[in-house]
Design a protein around this motif. Structure first.
Motif, PDB file in Angstrom:
ATOM      1  N   PRO A  50      -7.307  -4.115   5.027  1.00  0.00           N
ATOM      2  CA  PRO A  50      -6.358  -3.408   4.146  1.00  0.00           C
ATOM      3  C   PRO A  50      -4.936  -3.405   4.725  1.00  0.00           C
ATOM      4  O   PRO A  50      -4.752  -3.393   5.939  1.00  0.00           O
ATOM      5  CB  PRO A  50      -6.935  -1.981   4.089  1.00  0.00           C
ATOM      6  CG  PRO A  50      -8.393  -2.147   4.389  1.00  0.00           C
ATOM      7  CD  PRO A  50      -8.474  -3.291   5.375  1.00  0.00           C
ATOM      8  N   LEU A  51      -3.969  -3.409   3.840  1.00  0.00           N
ATOM      9  CA  LEU A  51      -2.535  -3.387   4.162  1.00  0.00           C
ATOM     10  C   LEU A  51      -2.028  -4.711   4.741  1.00  0.00           C
ATOM     11  O   LEU A  51      -0.853  -4.828   5.077  1.00  0.00           O
ATOM     12  CB  LEU A  51      -2.209  -2.259   5.156  1.00  0.00           C
ATOM     13  CG  LEU A  51      -2.506  -0.826   4.681  1.00  0.00           C
ATOM     14  CD1 LEU A  51      -2.116   0.168   5.769  1.00  0.00           C
ATOM     15  CD2 LEU A  51      -1.776  -0.518   3.400  1.00  0.00           C
ATOM     16  N   GLY A  52      -2.882  -5.720   4.854  1.00  0.00           N
ATOM     17  CA  GLY A  52      -2.441  -7.015   5.394  1.00  0.00           C
ATOM     18  C   GLY A  52      -1.332  -7.633   4.565  1.00  0.00           C
ATOM     19  O   GLY A  52      -0.328  -8.107   5.101  1.00  0.00           O
ATOM     20  N   ARG A  53      -1.510  -7.626   3.238  1.00  0.00           N
ATOM     21  CA  ARG A  53      -0.495  -8.210   2.354  1.00  0.00           C
ATOM     22  C   ARG A  53       0.813  -7.424   2.428  1.00  0.00           C
ATOM     23  O   ARG A  53       1.899  -8.007   2.379  1.00  0.00           O
ATOM     24  CB  ARG A  53      -1.011  -8.249   0.914  1.00  0.00           C
ATOM     25  CG  ARG A  53      -2.162  -9.228   0.686  1.00  0.00           C
ATOM     26  CD  ARG A  53      -2.573  -9.267  -0.780  1.00  0.00           C
ATOM     27  NE  ARG A  53      -3.707 -10.139  -0.971  1.00  0.00           N
ATOM     28  CZ  ARG A  53      -3.619 -11.463  -1.097  1.00  0.00           C
ATOM     29  NH1 ARG A  53      -2.421 -12.039  -1.054  1.00  0.00           N
ATOM     30  NH2 ARG A  53      -4.701 -12.185  -1.282  1.00  0.00           N
ATOM     31  N   LEU A  54       0.694  -6.106   2.515  1.00  0.00           N
ATOM     32  CA  LEU A  54       1.904  -5.273   2.591  1.00  0.00           C
ATOM     33  C   LEU A  54       2.681  -5.581   3.870  1.00  0.00           C
ATOM     34  O   LEU A  54       3.914  -5.723   3.839  1.00  0.00           O
ATOM     35  CB  LEU A  54       1.510  -3.796   2.564  1.00  0.00           C
ATOM     36  CG  LEU A  54       2.669  -2.790   2.673  1.00  0.00           C
ATOM     37  CD1 LEU A  54       3.631  -2.956   1.509  1.00  0.00           C
ATOM     38  CD2 LEU A  54       2.125  -1.367   2.733  1.00  0.00           C
ATOM     39  N   ILE A  55       1.985  -5.702   4.985  1.00  0.00           N
ATOM     40  CA  ILE A  55       2.638  -5.995   6.264  1.00  0.00           C
ATOM     41  C   ILE A  55       3.281  -7.376   6.225  1.00  0.00           C
ATOM     42  O   ILE A  55       4.424  -7.557   6.661  1.00  0.00           O
ATOM     43  CB  ILE A  55       1.623  -5.893   7.412  1.00  0.00           C
ATOM     44  CG1 ILE A  55       1.191  -4.442   7.608  1.00  0.00           C
ATOM     45  CG2 ILE A  55       2.220  -6.456   8.711  1.00  0.00           C
ATOM     46  CD1 ILE A  55       0.111  -4.249   8.640  1.00  0.00           C
ATOM     47  N   ARG A  56       2.570  -8.350   5.685  1.00  0.00           N
ATOM     48  CA  ARG A  56       3.123  -9.703   5.606  1.00  0.00           C
ATOM     49  C   ARG A  56       4.344  -9.743   4.689  1.00  0.00           C
ATOM     50  O   ARG A  56       5.351 -10.390   4.995  1.00  0.00           O
ATOM     51  CB  ARG A  56       2.055 -10.675   5.114  1.00  0.00           C
ATOM     52  CG  ARG A  56       2.493 -12.132   5.134  1.00  0.00           C
ATOM     53  CD  ARG A  56       1.357 -13.059   4.726  1.00  0.00           C
ATOM     54  NE  ARG A  56       0.932 -12.827   3.345  1.00  0.00           N
ATOM     55  CZ  ARG A  56      -0.047 -13.496   2.744  1.00  0.00           C
ATOM     56  NH1 ARG A  56      -0.732 -14.419   3.442  1.00  0.00           N
ATOM     57  NH2 ARG A  56      -0.376 -13.253   1.492  1.00  0.00           N
ATOM     58  N   GLY A  57       4.267  -9.028   3.551  1.00  0.00           N
ATOM     59  CA  GLY A  57       5.400  -8.998   2.630  1.00  0.00           C
ATOM     60  C   GLY A  57       6.618  -8.309   3.234  1.00  0.00           C
ATOM     61  O   GLY A  57       7.756  -8.770   3.065  1.00  0.00           O
ATOM     62  N   ALA A  58       6.379  -7.218   3.955  1.00  0.00           N
ATOM     63  CA  ALA A  58       7.491  -6.507   4.597  1.00  0.00           C
ATOM     64  C   ALA A  58       8.155  -7.388   5.646  1.00  0.00           C
ATOM     65  O   ALA A  58       9.386  -7.393   5.788  1.00  0.00           O
ATOM     66  CB  ALA A  58       6.979  -5.220   5.228  1.00  0.00           C
ATOM     67  N   SER A  59       7.340  -8.149   6.397  1.00  0.00           N
ATOM     68  CA  SER A  59       7.886  -9.061   7.401  1.00  0.00           C
ATOM     69  C   SER A  59       8.759 -10.132   6.757  1.00  0.00           C
ATOM     70  O   SER A  59       9.842 -10.453   7.258  1.00  0.00           O
ATOM     71  CB  SER A  59       6.744  -9.715   8.173  1.00  0.00           C
ATOM     72  OG  SER A  59       7.230 -10.742   9.002  1.00  0.00           O
ATOM     73  N   THR A  60       8.301 -10.652   5.609  1.00  0.00           N
ATOM     74  CA  THR A  60       9.072 -11.687   4.905  1.00  0.00           C
ATOM     75  C   THR A  60      10.413 -11.140   4.438  1.00  0.00           C
ATOM     76  O   THR A  60      11.461 -11.782   4.597  1.00  0.00           O
ATOM     77  CB  THR A  60       8.282 -12.220   3.707  1.00  0.00           C
ATOM     78  OG1 THR A  60       7.047 -12.798   4.161  1.00  0.00           O
ATOM     79  CG2 THR A  60       9.086 -13.285   2.958  1.00  0.00           C
ATOM     80  N   LEU A  61      10.398  -9.937   3.857  1.00  0.00           N
ATOM     81  CA  LEU A  61      11.645  -9.319   3.394  1.00  0.00           C
ATOM     82  C   LEU A  61      12.610  -9.075   4.552  1.00  0.00           C
ATOM     83  O   LEU A  61      13.821  -9.268   4.427  1.00  0.00           O
ATOM     84  CB  LEU A  61      11.343  -8.003   2.678  1.00  0.00           C
ATOM     85  CG  LEU A  61      10.680  -8.116   1.303  1.00  0.00           C
ATOM     86  CD1 LEU A  61      10.349  -6.733   0.758  1.00  0.00           C
ATOM     87  CD2 LEU A  61      11.592  -8.864   0.334  1.00  0.00           C
ATOM     88  N   PHE A  62      12.063  -8.669   5.690  1.00  0.00           N
ATOM     89  CA  PHE A  62      12.886  -8.413   6.864  1.00  0.00           C
ATOM     90  C   PHE A  62      13.540  -9.701   7.349  1.00  0.00           C
ATOM     91  O   PHE A  62      14.723  -9.720   7.714  1.00  0.00           O
ATOM     92  CB  PHE A  62      12.034  -7.790   7.970  1.00  0.00           C
ATOM     93  CG  PHE A  62      12.836  -7.131   9.053  1.00  0.00           C
ATOM     94  CD1 PHE A  62      13.380  -5.871   8.870  1.00  0.00           C
ATOM     95  CD2 PHE A  62      13.065  -7.777  10.255  1.00  0.00           C
ATOM     96  CE1 PHE A  62      14.130  -5.259   9.860  1.00  0.00           C
ATOM     97  CE2 PHE A  62      13.818  -7.176  11.257  1.00  0.00           C
ATOM     98  CZ  PHE A  62      14.346  -5.912  11.055  1.00  0.00           C
TER      99      PHE A  62
END
Length: 225
Positions: A50-62
């Motif tokens: 869980p939350l893997g996609r959220l973490i990956r997406g946040a990293s991309t935005l950063f």
């Protein structure tokens, strides 16, 4: 016939120089952290954590934000991209005043005497230099401080490529020309030579050479008073 030889010693030395610049740039450190977090997020997605996609997406935005910051920093070097300046929270780079003539020196170069935040120094006008550059001694006399954040700057000199720090010149005057908010680099190994580069010259209305005299014409007169 032997093929071209690879100078591994020089290659590793250049890689080492690049690596040593990373701790000096908070921006690059953040980029490395964001990439590591992105890799971790991708690993979590593959393992259905869980939350893997959220973490990956946040990293991309950063990482996109870091890229935008780098692009805006590079935009400061080109007067055609001055529209990006307000987004960086830095002062606009303004060059104004009246026509100034600089005679050709005996060494075949154009030199001028400038006042940098009240400190005087000789500058070489170099149309091949992207940025205005000052030596460590002049930077200290003028009270210039390295700007934090951003990407490390590398400057090509007669002695090779050297690391430099970005700074902002509050006020620079020479002849009838006044510049403010001007970006420059502090180059520790520059020696005693200071350089006026294209980031200043491109903000003039025009510059030309006539009869061994460099003629600098600002876009607008300096305010009176």
């Amino acid at each position: 016939m032997d093929g071209p030889q690879i100078d591994f010693a020089r290659m590793f030395a250049e890689v080492g120089e690049t690596i040593t610049q990373i701790p000096q740039s908070g921006l690059l450190m953040l980029a490395l952290v964001a990439m590591a977090v992105g890799w971790l997020g991708s690993l979590m997605v593959r393992r259905r954590v869980p939350l893997g996609r959220l973490i990956r997406g946040a990293s991309t935005l950063f990482l996109v934000g870091i890229l935008v910051t780098v692009v805006l920093q590079m935009a400061r070097f080109d007067s055609r991209l001055d529209f990006a300046v307000p987004q960086m929270g830095l002062p606009g780079q303004v060059v104004e005043g009246g026509e100034t003539r600089v005679p050709l020196a005996a060494d075949g170069h154009f030199w001028l005497r400038a006042e940098l935040n009240g400190a005087e120094a000789d500058f070489l006008v170099d149309t091949g230099a992207t940025l205005t550059a000052v030596s460590s001694g002049v930077a200290e006399a003028a009270g210039l401080e390295p700007r934090t954040g951003g990407i490390p700057v590398r400057v090509q000199t007669a002695n090779g490529t050297i690391g430099a720090s970005l700074t902002t010149i509050d006020e620079m005057r020479f002849g009838n020309v006044s510049a403010s908010g001007l970006d420059a680099v502090i180059a520790p190994n520059l020696g005693e030579t200071n350089v006026i580069g294209m980031n200043l010259l491109s903000r003039l209305a025009s510059w030309r050479v006539e009869d061994n005299v460099l003629i600098l014409v600002p876009k607008e007169p300096a305010p009176v008073g």
